[in-house]
Design a protein around this motif. Structure first.
Motif, mmCIF file in Angstrom:
data_model
loop_
_atom_site.group_PDB
_atom_site.id
_atom_site.type_symbol
_atom_site.label_atom_id
_atom_site.label_comp_id
_atom_site.label_asym_id
_atom_site.label_seq_id
_atom_site.Cartn_x
_atom_site.Cartn_y
_atom_site.Cartn_z
ATOM 1 N N UNK A 547 0.845 -1.195 0.000
ATOM 2 C CA UNK A 547 0.000 0.000 0.000
ATOM 3 C C UNK A 547 0.878 1.241 0.000
ATOM 4 N N UNK A 548 0.285 2.413 -0.304
ATOM 5 C CA UNK A 548 1.046 3.662 -0.204
ATOM 6 C C UNK A 548 1.435 3.933 1.254
ATOM 7 N N UNK A 549 2.652 4.367 1.459
ATOM 8 C CA UNK A 549 3.150 4.681 2.800
ATOM 9 C C UNK A 549 3.625 6.122 2.824
ATOM 10 N N UNK A 550 3.173 6.864 3.822
ATOM 11 C CA UNK A 550 3.587 8.254 4.023
ATOM 12 C C UNK A 550 4.288 8.342 5.374
ATOM 13 N N UNK A 551 5.527 8.778 5.360
ATOM 14 C CA UNK A 551 6.287 8.998 6.588
ATOM 15 C C UNK A 551 6.284 10.485 6.914
ATOM 16 N N UNK A 552 5.820 10.818 8.105
ATOM 17 C CA UNK A 552 5.815 12.215 8.539
ATOM 18 C C UNK A 552 7.150 12.527 9.205
ATOM 19 N N UNK A 553 7.794 13.594 8.736
ATOM 20 C CA UNK A 553 9.010 14.033 9.405
ATOM 21 C C UNK A 553 8.718 14.243 10.892
ATOM 22 N N UNK A 604 8.419 5.420 -0.943
ATOM 23 C CA UNK A 604 7.677 5.957 0.194
ATOM 24 C C UNK A 604 7.597 7.471 0.073
ATOM 25 N N UNK A 605 6.444 8.049 0.428
ATOM 26 C CA UNK A 605 6.249 9.503 0.350
ATOM 27 C C UNK A 605 6.615 10.151 1.685
ATOM 28 N N UNK A 606 7.177 11.341 1.615
ATOM 29 C CA UNK A 606 7.561 12.091 2.812
ATOM 30 C C UNK A 606 6.618 13.276 3.006
ATOM 31 N N UNK A 607 6.109 13.425 4.222
ATOM 32 C CA UNK A 607 5.305 14.590 4.593
ATOM 33 C C UNK A 607 6.113 15.423 5.580
ATOM 34 N N UNK A 608 6.367 16.669 5.210
ATOM 35 C CA UNK A 608 7.254 17.522 5.998
ATOM 36 C C UNK A 608 6.463 18.629 6.690
ATOM 37 N N UNK A 609 6.354 18.581 8.041
ATOM 38 C CA UNK A 609 5.596 19.616 8.761
ATOM 39 C C UNK A 609 6.387 20.895 9.010
ATOM 40 N N UNK A 610 7.670 20.909 8.708
ATOM 41 C CA UNK A 610 8.505 22.048 9.080
ATOM 42 C C UNK A 610 8.056 23.370 8.449
ATOM 43 N N UNK A 611 7.618 23.397 7.173
ATOM 44 C CA UNK A 611 7.154 24.680 6.632
ATOM 45 C C UNK A 611 5.986 25.289 7.414
ATOM 46 N N UNK A 612 5.239 24.453 8.085
ATOM 47 C CA UNK A 612 4.064 24.941 8.813
ATOM 48 C C UNK A 612 4.369 25.211 10.295
ATOM 49 N N UNK A 613 5.341 24.478 10.862
ATOM 50 C CA UNK A 613 5.644 24.589 12.286
ATOM 51 C C UNK A 613 6.921 25.372 12.567
ATOM 52 N N UNK A 614 7.747 25.579 11.547
ATOM 53 C CA UNK A 614 9.048 26.220 11.769
ATOM 54 C C UNK A 614 9.301 27.347 10.770
ATOM 55 N N UNK A 615 8.477 28.378 10.750
ATOM 56 C CA UNK A 615 8.715 29.491 9.838
ATOM 57 C C UNK A 615 9.897 30.339 10.315
ATOM 58 N N UNK A 616 10.547 30.987 9.394
ATOM 59 C CA UNK A 616 11.611 31.945 9.729
ATOM 60 C C UNK A 616 12.749 31.329 10.545
ATOM 61 N N UNK A 617 13.029 30.057 10.304
ATOM 62 C CA UNK A 617 14.202 29.451 10.919
ATOM 63 C C UNK A 617 14.029 28.981 12.345
#
Length: 661
Positions: A547-553, A604-617
């Protein structure tokens, strides 16, 4: 001047000095003084002493033919309740001015449970993965008073029944030996299976007090020489000191290990050395006489240091120790001794009524504080909003997120048409509602498969738990997936940093693995991290075959409990809990590398939350004045909604899958 009535006929200075050893061990352990890693055994020493003294009171009364249950209970209440009532009154009064609603509500509940001597059951039921840190419970130490009081309630009733059946000490000895062996066996078994229950509850602790009782009953059967008494005392002291130095908080307790300080204490009691250099000094006698008050007051001071974030400050620790001595002495001289003297002047019934009435009068405000949810509105709304986010977690956490067992409730979120499985540990439980909110239709939904502290990697083993349910959970999930359409993706979320490197909340050792595979590693070195990463990659690729697998950073771990930063705002400060992206990448580099390897090897697909949780460094802790975490590393129901765009994109990419169950 009120005479100190604690120095009663038959007073044994060696027991009083042994109390000094016990209370110092507990105090130094709680304040984090080096060399006292097993100082918690002081409580076990107290238990043995209590069993010795209470058995003596009951049996001597039965032999005289004038034993009174009411008089026994009242004497115990006179000893315990007055100082405890004053402590609760002081904490509830100060709490009004300095404790935020959630903390104040907890204090109210704990005050009531302490005053009715059920706090051991209360703390046992609170304990677990999502429990607040123990150093934030102002009355946590009263659990031992509750255990002792429950023993006091049962002991004379049982001994009265035995005495009527078979008068004399022999029947009492037989019953107490059976009780000790039963309780000890239960303690050994339950400590390995349910360690929290074993620690807090009377059935697994009674054997320690029964051991003291048996020492009293059997002491006169052996005529020991002065040399034998000296050797016996030294051996007992060595066992107690060895326990203090040799055991640690990580030692499963009580179980068989508690036999070491229990036997040591029993040996000292049996030796009965009134002029011992170990227990007879003026300092030991001073501390022993005040041991109860010292025990009562030291813990709130430890908690206060934690609230002020001074728990690692050596000067603050020294000041806390000095304050413990001062308050313990004042409590003894101004509360304990006067209360016993004045209450002794009452008739039996009136004395009981006075104590009961005072306890109820103190429990009432505690109950009111609890029922009023900690009395909101005492602080600025922006402060209370931050603290309240601690409660804004998955409302179905208790029902859907399992702590033990192989299976899962398989809770559905959203509509009935299954579009994804959210799988992992508590970090997955914390974001499942955001995944459901990101589905493309109101008819679509997701299913939660999460297990507490469980990294989704086949072949994983725990360095902490012997019977770890995570392994069974993973095997169960793999089997269950065979019955679900292969078009349904699985979204895997894990706190890999904790499992490989240890927690980063400022307690516990860092770079010490919590899990292993082929062999256990002493530290999280490069070889270990490679093996960890290989298993992460291999498991993801194995699942991706069907099946499709998505790993969340990894979700950023801030290391600071964000809602609790409101406490510093009470004092006009604000703790910034955010962390830099550089810190994030340093901690999670091995995870990112393993996830990338799974992407490159098997799609495997990667889901990256950093753009939403870590703005401006920086990885933020608050957005629009409100925390996005409900503690230091779990996203709140408010914070997880920041990830809806990320999961919505996943569903758009997977929209070709129309199958569902």
């Amino acid at each position: 001047m009120i005479k100190d009535s604690s120095i009663a006929p038959g007073f044994r200075g060696d027991i009083n000095g042994l109390r000094a050893w016990a209370v110092l061990a507990v105090i130094f352990y709680h304040f984090g003084v080096p060399g006292f890693g097993g100082g918690f055994v002081g409580v076990d020493v107290f238990f043995v002493i209590s069993g010795f003294l209470m058995t003596g009171i009951v049996v001597n009364g039965l032999e005289r033919g004038g034993f009174s249950l009411l008089a026994f209970y009242l004497a115990r209440a006179r000893r315990i309740l007055p100082a405890l009532i004053v402590l609760c009154a002081v904490l509830l009064t100060l709490g009004w001015w300095v404790l935020l609603p959630l903390d104040y509500k907890a204090l109210g509940a704990h005050a009531v449970s302490s005053l009715v001597f059920l706090s051991n059951i209360k703390f046992w039921r609170e304990a677990g993965y999502f429990d607040a840190a123990s150093h934030e419970k102002w009355l946590l130490h009263t659990w031992s008073l509750a255990v002792e009081w429950q023993f006091y309630l049962l002991l004379p009733v049982v001994l009265l029944g035995v005495w009527k059946w078979r008068p004399g000490r022999r029947g009492v000895v037989v019953v107490m030996v059976v009780g000790l062996l039963t309780s000890l066996a239960l303690s050994v078994v339950v400590t390995s299976l349910r360690p929290t229950a074993a620690f807090y509850l009377l059935p697994t602790r009674a054997w320690e007090m029964l051991a003291g009782g048996l020492v009293f009953l059997l002491a006169n059967r052996w005529a020991l020489t002065a040399r034998q008494r000296t050797v016996l005392e030294m051996a007992g002291i060595a066992l107690v000191i060895g326990s203090i130095a040799g055991f640690a908080a990580s030692s499963p307790w009580p179980g068989w290990r508690a036999m070491v300080p229990v036997i040591g204490t029993a040996a000292v009691l049996l030796a009965a050395q009134p002029a011992s250099r170990w227990t007879g000094s003026s300092i030991a006698q001073w501390l022993g006489t005040r041991s109860y008050s010292l025990y009562l007051w030291h813990w709130p001071i430890v908690v206060a240091l934690t609230y002020l974030e001074w728990q690692a400050d050596s000067m603050a620790i020294v000041a806390g120790l000095v304050l413990t001595l001062v308050l313990g002495d004042l409590s003894y001289r101004l509360v304990e001794v006067p209360a016993r003297v004045h209450l002794n002047r009452f008739r039996l019934g009136w004395g009981a009524a006075a104590l009961l009435g005072t306890a109820i009068a103190m429990a009432a405000p505690g109950a009111a504080v609890f029922l009023k949810d900690g009395v909101t509105g005492r602080f600025a709304s922006e402060i209370e909003v931050i603290e309240a986010e601690a409660l804004n977690k998955n409302p179905r956490q208790g029902a859907c997120h399992i702590g033990t067992g192989a299976g899962s409730p398989s809770c559905r979120f959203g509509g009935e048409q299954l579009r994804a499985i959210v799988m992992g540990d508590s970090h997955a439980n914390a974001i499942v509602s955001a995944v459901a909110a990101a589905t493309l239709s109101s008819k679509d939904g997701v299913m939660e498969w999460t297990s507490s502290g469980c990294p989704i990697m086949q072949g994983v083993k725990s360095t902490i738990f012997e019977n770890w349910p995570c392994v069974d959970f993973i095997n169960w999930a793999v089997r269950e997936m065979k019955g679900i359409s292969s078009e349904i993706p699985v979204v895997i979320v894990n706190r890999h940093g904790q499992y490989a490197l240890g927690k980063n909340e400022g307690h516990g050792k860092s770079n010490i693995p919590e899990v292993y595979f082929s062999r256990q590693y002493a530290t999280s070195d490069s070889e270990y991290l490679k093996e960890y990463g290989d298993h992460l990659t291999d498991t993801a690729c194995q699942l991706a075959l069907s099946r499709p697998v998505y790993l969340v950073r990894p979700i950023p771990e801030l290391g600071t409990d964000v809602p609790k930063t409101a406490r510093s705002m009470v004092w006009g400060q604000r703790t910034d809990a955010s962390i830099s992206l550089a810190d994030y990448h340093q901690r999670n580099a091995f995870v990112l590398k393993a996830q990338d390897a799974a992407r490159d090897r098997c799609g495997v697909k990667i889901l990256d939350p950093l753009p939403y949780l870590c703005p401006d460094g920086r990885c933020i802790d608050v957005k629009n004045g409100r925390p996005i975490y409900y503690d230091d590393d779990h996203l709140s129901e408010y914070g997880n909604k920041l990830l809806i765009p990320m999961f919505a994109e996943m569903f758009r990419l997977n929209s070709g899958s129309s199958a569902g169950i």
